[in-house]
Design a protein around this motif. Structure first.
Motif, PDB file in Angstrom:
ATOM      1  N   HIS A   1      -7.073   8.057  -4.785  1.00  0.00           N
ATOM      2  CA  HIS A   1      -7.344   6.963  -3.869  1.00  0.00           C
ATOM      3  C   HIS A   1      -8.805   6.966  -3.442  1.00  0.00           C
ATOM      4  O   HIS A   1      -9.398   8.022  -3.176  1.00  0.00           O
ATOM      5  CB  HIS A   1      -6.453   7.071  -2.625  1.00  0.00           C
ATOM      6  CG  HIS A   1      -6.729   6.043  -1.577  1.00  0.00           C
ATOM      7  ND1 HIS A   1      -7.366   6.345  -0.376  1.00  0.00           N
ATOM      8  CD2 HIS A   1      -6.472   4.713  -1.536  1.00  0.00           C
ATOM      9  CE1 HIS A   1      -7.459   5.246   0.347  1.00  0.00           C
ATOM     10  NE2 HIS A   1      -6.934   4.246  -0.337  1.00  0.00           N
ATOM     11  N   SER A   2      -9.411   5.777  -3.400  1.00  0.00           N
ATOM     12  CA  SER A   2     -10.773   5.608  -2.891  1.00  0.00           C
ATOM     13  C   SER A   2     -10.732   4.736  -1.650  1.00  0.00           C
ATOM     14  O   SER A   2     -10.122   3.657  -1.660  1.00  0.00           O
ATOM     15  CB  SER A   2     -11.677   4.959  -3.941  1.00  0.00           C
ATOM     16  OG  SER A   2     -11.771   5.773  -5.087  1.00  0.00           O
ATOM     17  N   SER A   3     -11.366   5.182  -0.593  1.00  0.00           N
ATOM     18  CA  SER A   3     -11.371   4.438   0.664  1.00  0.00           C
ATOM     19  C   SER A   3     -12.081   3.097   0.497  1.00  0.00           C
ATOM     20  O   SER A   3     -12.880   2.918  -0.422  1.00  0.00           O
ATOM     21  CB  SER A   3     -12.071   5.260   1.752  1.00  0.00           C
ATOM     22  OG  SER A   3     -11.384   6.471   1.980  1.00  0.00           O
ATOM     23  N   PRO A   4     -11.789   2.148   1.383  1.00  0.00           N
ATOM     24  CA  PRO A   4     -12.405   0.815   1.271  1.00  0.00           C
ATOM     25  C   PRO A   4     -13.926   0.870   1.223  1.00  0.00           C
ATOM     26  O   PRO A   4     -14.561   1.629   1.955  1.00  0.00           O
ATOM     27  CB  PRO A   4     -11.910   0.101   2.534  1.00  0.00           C
ATOM     28  CG  PRO A   4     -10.607   0.771   2.852  1.00  0.00           C
ATOM     29  CD  PRO A   4     -10.804   2.214   2.488  1.00  0.00           C
ATOM     30  N   LYS A   5     -14.493   0.073   0.336  1.00  0.00           N
ATOM     31  CA  LYS A   5     -15.938  -0.014   0.153  1.00  0.00           C
ATOM     32  C   LYS A   5     -16.340  -1.488   0.261  1.00  0.00           C
ATOM     33  O   LYS A   5     -15.639  -2.373  -0.216  1.00  0.00           O
ATOM     34  CB  LYS A   5     -16.319   0.528  -1.221  1.00  0.00           C
ATOM     35  CG  LYS A   5     -17.792   0.407  -1.575  1.00  0.00           C
ATOM     36  CD  LYS A   5     -18.052   0.835  -3.015  1.00  0.00           C
ATOM     37  CE  LYS A   5     -17.757   2.305  -3.227  1.00  0.00           C
ATOM     38  NZ  LYS A   5     -18.119   2.740  -4.601  1.00  0.00           N
TER      39      LYS A   5
ATOM     40  N   ARG B   1       0.836  -1.209   0.000  1.00  0.00           N
ATOM     41  CA  ARG B   1       0.000   0.000   0.000  1.00  0.00           C
ATOM     42  C   ARG B   1       0.867   1.254   0.000  1.00  0.00           C
ATOM     43  O   ARG B   1       0.592   2.226  -0.706  1.00  0.00           O
ATOM     44  CB  ARG B   1      -0.940   0.014   1.205  1.00  0.00           C
ATOM     45  CG  ARG B   1      -2.071  -1.006   1.131  1.00  0.00           C
ATOM     46  CD  ARG B   1      -2.972  -0.937   2.357  1.00  0.00           C
ATOM     47  NE  ARG B   1      -3.830   0.249   2.336  1.00  0.00           N
ATOM     48  CZ  ARG B   1      -3.626   1.336   3.057  1.00  0.00           C
ATOM     49  NH1 ARG B   1      -2.576   1.419   3.873  1.00  0.00           N
ATOM     50  NH2 ARG B   1      -4.462   2.356   2.982  1.00  0.00           N
TER      51      ARG B   1
ATOM     52  N   THR C   1     -14.123  -6.194   1.231  1.00  0.00           N
ATOM     53  CA  THR C   1     -13.907  -4.756   1.136  1.00  0.00           C
ATOM     54  C   THR C   1     -12.921  -4.510   0.011  1.00  0.00           C
ATOM     55  O   THR C   1     -11.975  -5.287  -0.197  1.00  0.00           O
ATOM     56  CB  THR C   1     -13.353  -4.158   2.441  1.00  0.00           C
ATOM     57  OG1 THR C   1     -12.105  -4.793   2.781  1.00  0.00           O
ATOM     58  CG2 THR C   1     -14.334  -4.337   3.575  1.00  0.00           C
TER      59      THR C   1
ATOM     60  N   GLU D   1     -10.423  -1.560  -1.656  1.00  0.00           N
ATOM     61  CA  GLU D   1      -9.735  -0.270  -1.621  1.00  0.00           C
ATOM     62  C   GLU D   1      -9.141  -0.046  -3.003  1.00  0.00           C
ATOM     63  O   GLU D   1      -8.609  -0.973  -3.620  1.00  0.00           O
ATOM     64  CB  GLU D   1      -8.631  -0.291  -0.560  1.00  0.00           C
ATOM     65  CG  GLU D   1      -7.935   1.039  -0.347  1.00  0.00           C
ATOM     66  CD  GLU D   1      -6.936   0.985   0.796  1.00  0.00           C
ATOM     67  OE1 GLU D   1      -6.411   2.044   1.179  1.00  0.00           O
ATOM     68  OE2 GLU D   1      -6.681  -0.128   1.307  1.00  0.00           O
ATOM     69  N   LYS D   2      -9.215   1.197  -3.504  1.00  0.00           N
ATOM     70  CA  LYS D   2      -8.880   1.430  -4.903  1.00  0.00           C
ATOM     71  C   LYS D   2      -7.898   2.582  -5.079  1.00  0.00           C
ATOM     72  O   LYS D   2      -7.965   3.594  -4.388  1.00  0.00           O
ATOM     73  CB  LYS D   2     -10.162   1.741  -5.678  1.00  0.00           C
ATOM     74  CG  LYS D   2     -10.015   1.882  -7.182  1.00  0.00           C
ATOM     75  CD  LYS D   2     -11.325   2.326  -7.833  1.00  0.00           C
ATOM     76  CE  LYS D   2     -12.458   1.366  -7.571  1.00  0.00           C
ATOM     77  NZ  LYS D   2     -13.696   1.778  -8.295  1.00  0.00           N
ATOM     78  N   TRP D   3      -6.962   2.386  -6.012  1.00  0.00           N
ATOM     79  CA  TRP D   3      -6.050   3.430  -6.459  1.00  0.00           C
ATOM     80  C   TRP D   3      -6.161   3.543  -7.979  1.00  0.00           C
ATOM     81  O   TRP D   3      -6.094   2.527  -8.686  1.00  0.00           O
ATOM     82  CB  TRP D   3      -4.591   3.099  -6.127  1.00  0.00           C
ATOM     83  CG  TRP D   3      -4.243   3.065  -4.684  1.00  0.00           C
ATOM     84  CD1 TRP D   3      -3.626   4.036  -3.948  1.00  0.00           C
ATOM     85  CD2 TRP D   3      -4.445   1.963  -3.771  1.00  0.00           C
ATOM     86  NE1 TRP D   3      -3.447   3.625  -2.649  1.00  0.00           N
ATOM     87  CE2 TRP D   3      -3.941   2.355  -2.510  1.00  0.00           C
ATOM     88  CE3 TRP D   3      -5.003   0.693  -3.905  1.00  0.00           C
ATOM     89  CZ2 TRP D   3      -3.977   1.520  -1.399  1.00  0.00           C
ATOM     90  CZ3 TRP D   3      -5.047  -0.137  -2.807  1.00  0.00           C
ATOM     91  CH2 TRP D   3      -4.537   0.274  -1.572  1.00  0.00           C
TER      92      TRP D   3
END
Length: 332
Positions: free
Chosen positions: A31-35, A21, A126, A128-130
């Motif tokens: 960056h997108s927080s965990p979904k 990470r 969950t 998490e995205k970049w």
């Protein structure tokens, strides 16, 4: 909407996630927080979709739903290329008629097919995205952590996020690198940077493939014996494809507890060493392969070698990525 999905899957050990990470945050990124995502996969009693090499799911996230079908594609050394079709849904109910008609085999009765579908397994994780700008490409990297579970089948026409607990559970812990636009070489280069640490390995089984195996309680199939020699007169692309396929299959077997997988991998590495000698002038992406291979083969040959240690080592992954890059070069 349709697209051809090109992605690389990297299984990751939990203690390697933090360092990976940190590397991703060093690149130019959004960056997108965990979904939290829930996916229900559907199949007929006679596995018709699987026999057509299709995978069908409804995904639920933040009160929204999407129906996706993936059709036949190919996997080379962990690099996945597969057409997919996505349809947003107002209600979490299957409607196969919304997919393009051409994806179905001739004379398919969609109404009958839909009536036959039931929930087979689910994935709950969950994400998490970049979104990275890397090299000449835009690459989406996601970290998925959760589980695949199989359970009681229910009506195929509706989706429920409150599905009963599965009878069998398998963990999900992986990075996926997907090419949004640009070239495949940049995905492999990014993966190679992440491979500077231990704890990652190329994975060729999708969540759907793992779910099918889990739902049907399938053990790892017996491993085929690895031939002593390759037919070296074959085109280089054919040789690379065979080597990577055997490497992946023997590795999966060894990780599943089949000791013959270790024996097969010793032979596969011998093939790679021969390849680097015979085809040195044509392998533009071999990089450090000649330096890494002797140590890998020696370590693999020891009686104390453990699958989890060897197959998740940085040098192991770097070798496989180099061979995959060679194959990509041959196809361009």
């Amino acid at each position: 909407m349709s697209s051809v999905e090109i992605e690389l899957k990297l299984s990751v050990k939990s203690d390697a996630i933090s360092a990976a990470r940190q590397q991703l945050f060093q690149f130019s990124h959004h960056h997108s927080s965990p979904k939290h995502l829930t996916n229900i996969y559907f199949e007929t009693p006679d596995n018709q979709l699987r026999r057509w090499d299709m995978g069908l799911r409804i995904r639920g996230f933040d009160g929204h739903y999407e129906m996706t079908i993936k059709t036949a594609g190919n996997v080379v050394g962990g690099l996945h290329q597969r057409p997919e079709f996505n349809v947003p849904l107002h209600q979490p109910e299957l409607d196969l008629a919304q997919f393009p008609a051409h994806i179905w085999p001739e004379h398919t009765d969609l109404a009958h097919l839909q009536a036959e579908l039931t929930e087979l397994f689910s994935t709950d994780f969950t994400r998490e995205k970049w979104l990275l700008m890397y090299g000449q490409s835009e690459i989406e990297v996601v970290l998925d952590q959760g589980s695949v579970c199989s359970g009681n089948k229910r009506s195929g026409n509706k989706y429920s996020e409150n599905r009963p607990a599965g009878e069998r559970i398998s963990p999900i812990c992986e990075f996926e690198l997907e090419l949004i636009n640009g070239n495949v070489t940049d995905i492999l280069s990014l993966a190679n940077q992440l491979a500077s640490q231990n704890g990652l390995r190329l994975a060729n089984k999708s969540k759907a493939a793992r779910g099918y195996a889990l739902a049907h309680g399938l053990p790892h199939k017996p491993l085929p014996s690895v031939p002593d020699e390759l037919e070296w007169q074959q085109p280089l692309s054919v040789l690379l494809t065979e080597i990577l396929a055997q490497w992946q299959e023997q590795e999966e077997g060894w990780l599943a507890g089949l000791n013959e997988g270790k024996t097969g991998l010793v032979q596969v590495l011998h093939w790679v060493m021969q390849l680097t000698e015979k085809q040195a002038g044509y392998l533009s992406a071999v990089g450090r392969l000649p330096d890494l291979l002797p140590g890998l083969k020696a370590g693999l040959s020891t009686a104390s070698a453990e699958a989890e240690t060897v197959c998740y080592s940085a040098s192991w992954l770097q070798c496989k990525l180099a061979l995959t890059q060679c194959l990509v070069d041959q196809s361009q």
